[in-house]
Design an enzyme around this catalytic site. Structure first.
Site, short mmCIF file in Angstrom:
data_model
loop_
_atom_site.label_atom_id
_atom_site.label_comp_id
_atom_site.label_asym_id
_atom_site.label_seq_id
_atom_site.Cartn_x
_atom_site.Cartn_y
_atom_site.Cartn_z
N GLU A 35 0.84 -1.20 0.00
CA GLU A 35 0.00 0.00 0.00
C GLU A 35 0.88 1.26 0.00
OE1 GLU A 35 -3.64 1.73 2.74
OE2 GLU A 35 -2.87 -0.27 3.15
N TYR A 36 1.94 1.20 0.81
CA TYR A 36 2.90 2.31 0.85
C TYR A 36 3.45 2.56 -0.55
CZ TYR A 36 6.93 5.11 2.35
OH TYR A 36 7.85 6.10 2.50
N LYS A 114 21.79 -0.31 25.01
CA LYS A 114 22.82 0.18 24.09
C LYS A 114 22.77 -0.70 22.84
CE LYS A 114 27.77 1.13 24.05
NZ LYS A 114 28.01 0.37 22.84
N ARG A 135 29.93 9.15 13.30
CA ARG A 135 30.71 9.59 14.44
C ARG A 135 32.17 9.83 14.04
NH1 ARG A 135 33.97 7.59 18.26
NH2 ARG A 135 33.95 8.72 20.22
N LYS A 318 28.44 -2.73 30.11
CA LYS A 318 28.54 -3.69 29.01
C LYS A 318 28.29 -5.10 29.50
CE LYS A 318 30.80 -2.64 25.43
NZ LYS A 318 30.77 -2.09 24.10
N CYS A 433 37.03 -34.94 -6.24
CA CYS A 433 36.26 -34.92 -5.00
C CYS A 433 34.95 -34.15 -5.17
CB CYS A 433 37.11 -34.26 -3.91
SG CYS A 433 36.31 -34.13 -2.34
#
Ligand SMILES: [Zn+2]
Length: 697
Positions: A35-36, A114, A135, A318, A433
């Site tokens: 629909e989008y 995080k 960054r 962490k 092989c």
């Protein structure tokens, strides 16, 4: 088309923007993708007919369409600082007490997961996305605006007012993580597998690679998500005096924020959030490696200030990589393209990071004996963001004495052929092989070799098992009916029995792709053959030096040895292989089905000599280079070859003699050392820019 209906245009833009907000901000999809797409197509049609309607913030303008030349470096107006890590609750509490001492009273905290993504800064001016920068080193990053605009998770214009957000700031820099949700990572890998392309190693690298792609349509084709977690420069807002309120405002402006953020009235609440999340994180639809805890109040944040490199008011707790204990049941030896045997562990199924794991890699014999891993052992298995889990080592305390040592195979598990050991590696040296052939076939059809579409791993297995493909040449003359009767990739993948067959249409598409692949030229087909010592770089050199395969096959090892970067071993091995009946037969068969072995890259000896005496302005020639970390678009060994052929000396360790360090994702101590010594460091995008700018060899 009649005059555009302005309200229809505005309505379409609004509804499409709201669809994105619904999906990415509220986690409540408002419409199906189809629909989008229909609404987007309608808007694009109106804008196409009436160019005066086009607006840079329109949802149709997400992809400019044109690949870009490179990434400009942009300085962050306010640096993107790194966050201090803690790994123990005691350390976290010590951090809290330090803050409390400065502020003088208990502090309200915000804890949020995080996300393991790529940090970016998005700059909105008058509510419109002006710029997106990675960054980078925290001070300067890459301008990735064209790729970020292609991501539906990121609004091109902010929603003003509504839900009590107040007026939009004139300038707003939002910091956050762009990441690849687990489902998207799996979708892309399933697709790559069907196409015979190498799999993405992990979601984080794949995200970084997407943002650094020079073609924004790559970003548009991957459903990357975004979560905001902070602010850079902004025209401060009187009503927004704390992080918690800031997050609510972002949400109201249409920017995705973390649904799992917690407002914690005490340090104990934050500890509880950290601890409960340690268990919950594996069930999230994205990778989380810790919990970020920060002081909520902006004035208190300012009061705490900075240390040398990070703010004092924020800390990341962490989590250790997820690890589980299970029983090692057996070890199978898998045969690779060059006959390499790799040990693969089968274990009792165990849940790690949200998925059930039964297989893990054991690397090689040396690793097995170094870690003293035995059959029947309880073993630690770890999955640290990587696709393939690893056996870390045995749980010695659980040994019963009944464990047996893991023996190297004495013959090839696939063909029963002889095994040869070279260093830590074992090889099957049989020319016939089947396991090797399967791997060689996968390589042959791969994107950088013959690039034949539609031949995924499981389909190749079936073609080989059914003996429909015994030689490479058989790929160009698949029996239509028999092949159409094979099972589809998807069915095999699901593991459920089904009658879904490949069908003649699919076989025709494969055949068509194969027909096109016949004219890739000498360099590509040579590399595709998977001859020892003859990788992509060597194939290029050969194609530059010989007009076609027959001229090449007539060359002596001495002639080959004179080529740039060909040593005696390489030259002798290649000359020897070209003299074997097996390889000659393979080539003759491929020629018979129309594969073109003429060189596209041939240069006369005179022009080659001229190229080799090029002046030293070539940024790579004669440089000592160290490669570290992993790359999205380069395989390590192929990159080494590529650099060597460009005249670099590739070295294993960083020293004062190093000229350039090429650092991929997760670069470790070598990168640190390079920075210590002030050596030039290039990331993958910078390397690609340099390579793209060089004249072809
Ligand atoms: Zn074998």
């Amino acid at each position: 088309m009649a005059r555009p209906n302005e309200s229809r245009v505005a309505h379409l833009r609004d509804i499409l923007d709201r669809a994105n907000t619904g999906y990415y901000v509220d986690a409540q999809p408002l419409m199906a993708d189809s629909e989008y797409d229909t609404l987007l197509a309608e808007l694009a049609a109106i804008e196409g007919a009436f160019p005066e309607c086009v607006d840079p913030s329109s949802p149709t303008q997400r992809v400019g369409g044109k690949p870009i030349a490179g990434f400009a470096q942009v300085a962050h107006r306010i640096p993107m600082q790194s966050i201090d890590n803690t790994y123990a609750i005691d350390d976290f509490l010590a951090w809290y007490r330090r803050c409390e001492k400065v502020i003088g009273h208990p502090i309200v905290l915000v804890a949020d997961p995080k996300i393991d993504g790529v940090a970016v800064s998005l700059r909105y001016e008058q509510g419109r996305l002006a710029c997106a920068v990675t960054r980078g080193d925290g001070t300067t990053g890459d301008d990735v605006t064209s790729n970020v605009r292609a991501l539906r998770a990121i609004p091109l214009r902010l929603q003003s007012g509504g839900r009590g957000a107040g007026a939009l700031p004139d300038v707003l820099e939002v910091r956050g993580e762009i990441y690849m949700p687990n489902a998207e990572f799996e979708r892309i890998n399933a697709q790559r597998e069907t196409r015979g392309e190498p799999l993405l190693a992990n979601a984080r690298n794949a995200t970084a690679g997407t943002l650094k792609s020079l073609d924004p349509s790559v970003a548009a084709s991957r459903r990357l998500a975004f979560i905001a977690h902070g602010r850079g420069e902004w025209s401060a807002h009187h009503d927004i005096a704390s992080h918690w309120v800031f997050l609510a405002a972002l949400r109201a402006w249409g920017i995705p924020v973390n649904h799992n953020a917690h407002l914690c009235a005490t340090a104990e609440h934050a500890v509880a959030a950290i601890e409960s999340f340690a268990h919950a994180r594996s069930s999230l639809p994205f990778g989380v490696d810790g919990m970020v805890v920060r002081v909520n109040d902006f004035a208190e944040q300012d009061q705490l200030g900075m240390t040398g490199k990070s703010p004092r008011w924020i800390v990341a707790f962490k989590y250790p990589p997820e690890r589980a204990v299970t029983v090692l049941c057996r070890v199978e030896w898998q045969v690779g393209k060059g006959g390499t045997l790799t040990p693969r562990a089968t274990m009792e199924p165990v849940l790690i990071s949200g998925s059930t794991v039964t297989h893990a890699t054991l690397h090689n014999l040396e690793e097995i004996s170094r870690k003293d891993i035995r059959l029947g052992d309880y073993v630690f298995v770890e999955k640290a963001g990587e696709v393939i889990p690893q056996v870390i080592g045995p749980v010695l305390s659980k040994r019963s004495g009944a464990e047996r040592s893991i023996e190297a195979p004495t013959k090839c598990p696939s063909c029963g052929g002889e095994i040869v050991q070279e260093g830590a590696k074992l090889f099957c040296v049989s020319a016939t092989c089947p396991a090797q052939f399967r791997e060689r076939l996968r390589w042959f059809v791969g994107r950088d070799q013959m690039d034949i579409d539609g031949l995924g791993e499981r389909l190749i297995d079936q073609l080989v098992d059914a003996k429909l493909v015994v030689h490479f040449a058989d790929l160009f003359r698949l029996p239509r009916e028999a092949a159409a009767n094979l099972e589809t990739e998807a069915v095999l993948k699901s593991g459920k029995p089904s009658r879904r067959r490949l069908g003649e249409k699919t076989v025709d598409a494969i055949m068509q792709s194969a027909a096109q692949a016949r004219s890739r030229g000498l360099a590509r087909v040579l590399a595709a053959l998977g001859i020892r010592h003859l990788g992509t770089a060597a194939a290029k050199t050969l194609a530059r030096s010989f007009t076609d395969i027959h001229a090449l096959m007539a060359a002596t090892s001495r002639q080959l040895e004179e080529l740039p970067d060909f040593g005696t071993i390489t030259a002798e091995s290649i000359a020897h292989d070209f003299a074997t009946p097996t390889l000659r037969e393979t080539i003759a068969q491929l020629e018979a089905v129309g594969v073109d072995f003429t060189s596209r890259d041939y240069r006369s000896p005179e022009s080659r000599a001229a190229a080799e005496s090029l002046p030293a302005e070539d940024p790579l020639r004669g440089k000592t280079v160290v490669i570290t970390g992993t790359f999205e678009q380069f395989e390590r060994r192929a990159l080494t070859e590529l650099l060597e052929i460009r005249g670099c000396k590739v070295s294993g360790s960083v020293s004062t003699k190093t000229n350039i360090v090429i650092a991929g994702e997760s670069a470790g101590s070598k990168l640190d050392r390079a920075q210590e010594l002030g050596i030039t460091v290039w990331n993958e995008a910078q390397l690609r820019d340099v390579l793209d700018a060089l004249p072809p060899l």
